[in-house]
Structures are given as structure tokens and as C-alpha cells.
Design an enzyme around this catalytic site. Structure first.
Site, PDB file in Angstrom:
ATOM      1  N   LYS A  81       0.802  -1.232   0.000  1.00  0.00           N
ATOM      2  CA  LYS A  81       0.000   0.000   0.000  1.00  0.00           C
ATOM      3  C   LYS A  81       0.836   1.283   0.000  1.00  0.00           C
ATOM      4  CE  LYS A  81      -3.984  -2.182   1.830  1.00  0.00           C
ATOM      5  NZ  LYS A  81      -4.856  -2.468   2.915  1.00  0.00           N
ATOM      6  N   GLY A 144       0.816   0.743   9.847  1.00  0.00           N
ATOM      7  CA  GLY A 144       1.162   0.444   8.458  1.00  0.00           C
ATOM      8  C   GLY A 144       0.159   1.092   7.517  1.00  0.00           C
ATOM      9  N   ARG A 171       7.662   4.763  13.536  1.00  0.00           N
ATOM     10  CA  ARG A 171       6.635   4.777  12.484  1.00  0.00           C
ATOM     11  C   ARG A 171       5.325   5.352  13.030  1.00  0.00           C
ATOM     12  NH1 ARG A 171       5.110  -0.661   9.016  1.00  0.00           N
ATOM     13  NH2 ARG A 171       4.457   0.395   7.110  1.00  0.00           N
TER      14      ARG A 171
END
Ligand SMILES: NC(=O)c1ccc[n+]([C@@H]2O[C@H](COP(=O)([O-])OP(=O)(O)OC[C@H]3O[C@@H](n4cnc5c(N)ncnc54)[C@H](OP(=O)(O)O)[C@@H]3O)[C@@H](O)[C@H]2O)c1
Length: 281
Positions: A81, A144, A171
Site C-alpha cells: 500500500k 502500516g 513509524r
């Protein structure tokens, strides 16, 4: 759509528009079942097939697909993605602001236009099941591709507090930084501790896809009475959902996210013939 008397796939012929779903591995994907049933039920001459493509081959596969004239576009899932966003010629909506996409439409000149519908699908799925998001305190596990879109949709829906916990903390922090640009008024943070007085806990990690996976959170950290939502749709009930149900939590399966967004994907890829009502982009 799940009625067994319904046609499951359109008759494939020379005019069939093809959509591929790129995944690695591809064995877990359930999107073709839903997409093909929708196309057949609406009499759309279109078919979705799964292609297993390794991350290092994604760019060359996308480059080749530019030349396939009956390709309506591609849907992508784990782990593509974020990479796909960099391979599109143009990104629209939240895909542009977050640089993540789950669908790319092929234009007549071979260009790809990317969009991201995971967040809209997740929020619509919650709404269809009668789960209110506004004002809730939410713990999101994972940062994510799916987590990014879900986080944005949760903030769009007006959650009162969003805490993001990710294995790679940096992240999660980076995601919070990007979300602050889009939702400057919202209360959000990256956290290390899964304990809290959460109304809703969402798993957006890939943990739960495989039987041997550890749980993404210790079930003892789930407040009794909270709602535990999954993005994983295979297995239908993950170990996390089972543990949450046994603890007395309300559970929300990953399948709702895909059934709610499949209509949006079909409309984007196939045009107004596939148009739907009731879900906003
Ligand atoms: N229901 C639906 O419609 C729908 C839609 C989209 C996606 N999904 C599902 O969502 C899942 C995630 O997809 P994605 O595209 O977001 O993948 P992704 O971009 O690769 O992100 C994976 C996430 O899982 C975390 N993770 C992976 N292995 C882990 C481990 N061993 N321990 C802790 N965290 C781990 C990663 O953390 P790090 O950052 O630390 O690596 C990251 O947060 C997949 O299972 C996919 O099938 C479902």
C-alpha cells in the site's frame, strides 16, 4: 451478496474488464469473492483476480500493466500500500496527503490514479454495525498502510482521543506527525503502553493472519465492555477477537471493512454503472 443462489462471477469474454489484486502472499485475500459477487449481481462485465507479486517486483509489474488495455485497474493489499503510492502518476484525496493507496485506476493513456478507501471502508463498516466513533477513546494497534487509513478515518469521525501503538515506535510517531497536519484540532499520540480506559481497540497490524502469530495485545489490557475491532478478515474470527469475546468485549470483524468498501472500489474502477448509495468517500 453472500446468498448462495446468486451468480458468483460474471461470464468472462473478450469485453470483460479485468481488475487484479496484488498481494504477497495472496493466499489470504478474500476481496475477489466480494468484488466478483457484486459485479455479477449488478450485471457488470468485470472480474477481479488475485496476483501474488513480491515487493521487489511491484514496480516492473505496474509498469507492464500500463500496457494492458482492458485492465480497469489494480487493488493492492499487504505489503504494497505504501509502495504503490509512489508508483501512481497521480494520487487523489487522502492517498495524496498520506502517501498510501489501496487502489489505482488505469486511464486510457496508461497512467494510474491512486486512491485510498481502507479508512472509509472501516468507518462505514463500524457505522453499519451501529458502533459510534464520535467522542470515543481509541487505541489503534499498528501504523502500516491499513493503520494509516484507519487512523485518519477515526479522526475524521471525531474520536475524542487516538493513541497509536506500533512495534516500530518511530513509524507511529511519524504517522502522528502527518495526521496532525490534516487534523490539527484532534487529540492524538504515539504510545508504548497498551493499558488505558479505551472504548475501542482496533487491530490494524497483520498479527492474526497466521495461526502461530502472537496476539497483538495482551487481552488483560482490554477494558471490560470495550469494542475490539479487527482489520484482518482471514480468519473470520481472529485469536484476538476470540479472546476479546471471551472477556465480554463486543467484537467487530475485519470482513465489515471490506464489504463496506468493495462498492466504493467498484465505482472508482468501473465508473458510474457500479455506483452505490449510502457511503460517502
Ligand atoms: N478488512 C479489510 O478490508 C482490510 C483492508 C486492508 C488491510 N487489511 C489487513 O490489514 C493488515 C495490515 O495490512 P497493511 O497493508 O497495513 O500492512 P503493512 O503496511 O505491512 O503494516 C503491517 C503492520 O503490522 C505490524 N506488524 C507486522 N508484524 C508484526 C509483528 N510481528 N509484531 C508487531 N507488529 C507487527 C507492522 O508494524 P511495524 O511498523 O513495526 O513493522 C505494521 O504496523 C493485513 O492483515 C491486511 O490483510 C484488511
Amino acid at each position: 451478496m453472500t446468498n448462495s443462489n446468486m451468480p458468483r462471477i460474471c461470464e468472462v469474454n473478450g469485453k470483460t474488464r479485468v481488475v487484479v489484486i496484488l498481494a504477497y502472499p495472496a493466499t489470504h485475500v478474500r476481496t475477489p469473492t466480494f468484488f466478483n459477487a457484486l459485479a455479477a449481481a449488478r450485471d457488470l462485465n468485470a472480474v477481479l483476480v488475485p496476483w501474488q507479486v513480491a515487493p521487489e517486483q511491484l514496480a516492473s509489474v505496474m509498469d507492464s500493466l500500463r500496457h494492458v488495455e482492458n485492465l480497469a485497474g489494480v487493488i493492492v493489499t499487504i505489503p504494497h500500500k505504501q509502495s504503490i503510492a509512489g508508483l501512481c502518476d497521480e494520487l487523489e484525496g487522502i492517498a495524496a496527503s498520506l502517501q498510501v493507496a489501496n487502489v489505482a485506476r488505469r486511464m486510457a493513456d496508461g497512467r494510474f490514479i491512486g486512491r485510498m478507501y481502507d479508512g472509509a471502508g472501516f468507518a462505514a463498516g463500524m457505522k453499519r454495525e451501529g458502533i459510534e466513533l464520535a467522542g470515543c477513546s481509541v487505541l489503534l494497534l499498528g501504523a502500516g498502510g491499513a493503520g494509516t487509513a484507519v487512523a485518519d478515518a477515526l479522526l475524521d469521525a471525531g474520536v475524542g482521543r487516538l493513541a497509536i501503538l506500533n512495534r516500530n515506535r518511530e513509524r507511529a510517531e511519524e504517522l502522528v506527525r502527518r495526521l496532525r497536519d490534516i487534523h490539527p484540532q484532534s487529540k492524538m499520540e504515539a504510545v508504548d503502553d497498551p493499558r488505558g480506559n479505551w472504548d475501542i481497540v482496533v487491530n490494524s497490524t497483520s498479527l492474526g493472519l497466521h495461526a502461530e502469530d502472537p496476539l497483538p495485545i495482551d487481552p488483560d489490557c482490554l477494558p471490560r465492555g470495550c469494542t475490539v475491532a479487527e482489520v484482518i478478515m482471514q480468519p473470520d474470527e481472529t485469536a484476538l477477537l476470540r479472546a476479546a469475546r471471551e472477556r465480554g468485549c463486543r467484537i467487530h470483524k475485519g470482513v465489515h471493512m471490506v464489504t463496506a468498501q468493495i462498492e466504493l472500489l467498484a465505482e472508482f474502477l468501473l465508473g458510474s454503472e457500479a455506483k452505490t448509495e449510502g457511503i460517502s468517500h
